[in-house]
Design an enzyme around this catalytic site. Structure first.
Site, short mmCIF file in Angstrom:
data_model
loop_
_atom_site.label_atom_id
_atom_site.label_comp_id
_atom_site.label_asym_id
_atom_site.label_seq_id
_atom_site.Cartn_x
_atom_site.Cartn_y
_atom_site.Cartn_z
N HIS A 72 0.83 -1.21 0.00
CA HIS A 72 0.00 0.00 0.00
C HIS A 72 0.85 1.24 0.00
O HIS A 72 1.79 1.34 0.77
CB HIS A 72 -0.94 0.01 1.20
CG HIS A 72 -2.04 -0.98 1.04
ND1 HIS A 72 -3.21 -0.67 0.41
CD2 HIS A 72 -2.11 -2.28 1.37
CE1 HIS A 72 -3.96 -1.74 0.36
NE2 HIS A 72 -3.32 -2.74 0.94
N TYR A 202 -8.94 7.02 7.20
CA TYR A 202 -9.03 7.72 8.49
C TYR A 202 -10.15 8.74 8.32
O TYR A 202 -10.02 9.65 7.50
CB TYR A 202 -7.73 8.46 8.80
CG TYR A 202 -6.51 7.57 8.92
CD1 TYR A 202 -6.22 6.91 10.11
CD2 TYR A 202 -5.64 7.41 7.84
CE1 TYR A 202 -5.10 6.11 10.23
CE2 TYR A 202 -4.51 6.60 7.95
CZ TYR A 202 -4.25 5.95 9.15
OH TYR A 202 -3.13 5.16 9.26
N PRO A 295 -1.95 2.32 18.26
CA PRO A 295 -1.95 1.81 16.88
C PRO A 295 -1.87 2.93 15.83
O PRO A 295 -1.68 2.64 14.65
CB PRO A 295 -3.28 1.08 16.75
CG PRO A 295 -3.90 1.04 18.09
CD PRO A 295 -3.22 2.05 18.96
N LYS A 299 3.11 1.57 14.06
CA LYS A 299 4.56 1.45 14.26
C LYS A 299 4.97 0.26 15.13
O LYS A 299 6.15 -0.12 15.12
CB LYS A 299 5.09 2.73 14.93
CG LYS A 299 4.90 3.98 14.11
CD LYS A 299 5.78 3.95 12.89
CE LYS A 299 5.60 5.16 12.01
NZ LYS A 299 6.21 5.01 10.69
N TYR A 386 5.32 8.29 7.98
CA TYR A 386 4.29 7.25 7.96
C TYR A 386 4.83 5.93 7.41
O TYR A 386 4.66 4.88 8.01
CB TYR A 386 3.13 7.76 7.10
CG TYR A 386 1.87 6.93 7.14
CD1 TYR A 386 1.23 6.65 8.34
CD2 TYR A 386 1.29 6.46 5.96
CE1 TYR A 386 0.05 5.91 8.37
CE2 TYR A 386 0.12 5.74 5.98
CZ TYR A 386 -0.49 5.46 7.18
OH TYR A 386 -1.65 4.73 7.21
#
Ligand code: APR
Length: 389
Positions: A72, A202, A295, A299, A386
């Protein structure tokens, strides 16, 4: 029995370390409280960063992962029903996430370790660490058959998660504990439902955050921001699906959530916890035994693997040349990455949660999202953090 390293815990941290040191010819034994079946089926994290996969691939541990994990490179933010995408892979050198459930990682690492002649004792109990401040520590445990057994070793690797025995074996006063409670609750849901999206979502909604995460073609994970005092009993399946559909939906009504059988529903303790230093005498702490991260930002498993990579190099140096410098700097080396991840996770938590009772922070969150949507430089910095620098 004598070995070089006693590894406590067969999660991502312990198993990565065990494989890496085994490949360097360092003998070890892994002691795991749960059964093999339990650790190979326990659903937990599911996202690996590019460099975690590189680490595994370099050691020949990523064949099944590379053949089957979804890659992704973009995620989607929804703000009050309007969506924008961040193509973080394009913004950061083509690096991607690999979606591969933790239990698959664990399954692969156990198979590789055993194939290489490794020694794992499953279903052990009453593990006790002794003489950690000496040069010859001892680990004692009760085997699956109820026999008390022990091993003398040079080093102990405490990879037994937050509730394990390793960290509490360090005398009080040695560790500094740095703890932060984020003051938000997340209801975490795992369902046998195919993903309703190609990219992680999100979503910010007046009733709170909702997340749609990816695990496999048949299983998905979702999160709902709830009051931290909420109990799972207040969230029957119908309410969960209704709330997810509402908070994740697009203003034009074009998005539909595919539902399925809910196989796990639990309240997450949204807190951060780090101990410093990550070692005491001949005991080195790795992964969740030393640091818990929320979460947000995905990581956790990656930090565990980074600790294992650093300790394996330090141990190889020690056994090959007697050089102890890597062991001495192990804690500082790990903590640099740990704090960078904590900072990013905290930043992202502030962006995706708009507390209704705190209009000031709600405005800051909105400003941060707008900045992310409109500024390529800001988005590039997000991408670096990220997907992993
Ligand atoms: N003795 C032996 N083993 C133990 C003990 C004990 N006293 N206590 C716990 N364990 C085992 C657990 O059963 C588990 O298999 O230690 C293992 C720790 O594994 P994880 O909790 O997965 O921790 P870690 O390897 O550090 O990986 C961190 O896990 O929680 C996720 O998101 C987190 O992905 C991250 C990863």
């Amino acid at each position: 029995m004598k070995t070089a390293v006693a590894v406590i815990g067969a999660g991502p941290a312990g198993l990565t370390l065990a494989n890496l040191i085994q490949q360097s010819g360092i003998p070890c034994v892994v002691l795991e409280k749960a059964s093999r079946r339990e650790v190979e089926t326990r659903p937990r994290a599911g996202v690996l960063e590019h460099r975690s996969v590189e680490l595994l691939a370099r050691h020949g541990l990523a064949d099944r992962l590379l053949a089957s994990a979804d890659r992704h490179g973009a995620c989607e933010f929804r703000v009050n029903g309007r969506a924008f995408r961040v193509a973080y892979s394009d913004l950061y050198g083509g690096r991607t996430h690999y979606v591969y459930p933790q239990q698959e990682v664990v399954t692969d690492l156990i198979a590789a370790f055993l194939e290489g002649g490794g020694d794992i004792r499953f279903s052990v109990s009453d593990v006790s660490l002794q003489g950690l401040a000496s040069v010859a520590p001892r680990v004692v445990w009760t085997s699956a058959d109820g026999v008390r057994e022990q091993v003398s070793c040079d080093f102990v690797a405490g990879c037994d998660g937050f509730h394990g025995v390793s960290r509490p074996s360090i005398p009080s006063g040695v560790l500094q504990e740095l703890v932060h409670h984020h003051g938000i609750g997340w209801l975490s849901i795992l369902a046998e439902a195919p993903p309703s999206t190609k990219a992680i979502i999100y979503s910010m909604h007046p009733d709170g955050f909702a997340g749609h995460m990816l695990r496999s073609p048949t299983v998905s994970r979702y999160y709902l921001q709830v009051d931290p005092s909420e109990s799972v009993e207040n969230w029957p399946d119908d309410r969960v699906w209704m709330e997810l559909q509402k908070r994740l939906s697009l203003a034009d009504g074009s998005w539909k959530l595919t539902t399925g059988k809910i196989i796990e529903k639990r309240m997450l303790d949204m807190r951060s916890h780090v101990v410093e230093p990550m070692s005491y005498g001949r005991l080195y702490l790795l992964g969740d035994a030393a640091h818990i991260i929320t979460p947000v930002g995905a990581k956790g498993m990656n930090l565990a693997m980074n600790d294992a990579a650093l300790l394996s190099v330090a141990l190889s140096d020690y056994y090959q040349t007697g050089d102890e410098s890597g062991l001495k700097t192990y804690s500082d080396d790990c903590l640099r990455r740990v704090w960078r991840a904590q900072e990013f996770s905290q930043w992202m938590i502030g962006m995706i949660h708009a507390p209704t009772n705190d209009p000031f922070h709600a405005r800051l969150a909105a400003a941060r999202l707008e900045h992310l949507a409109s500024s390529p430089a800001y988005a590039a910095s997000f991408a670096e953090n990220y997907v992993g620098p």
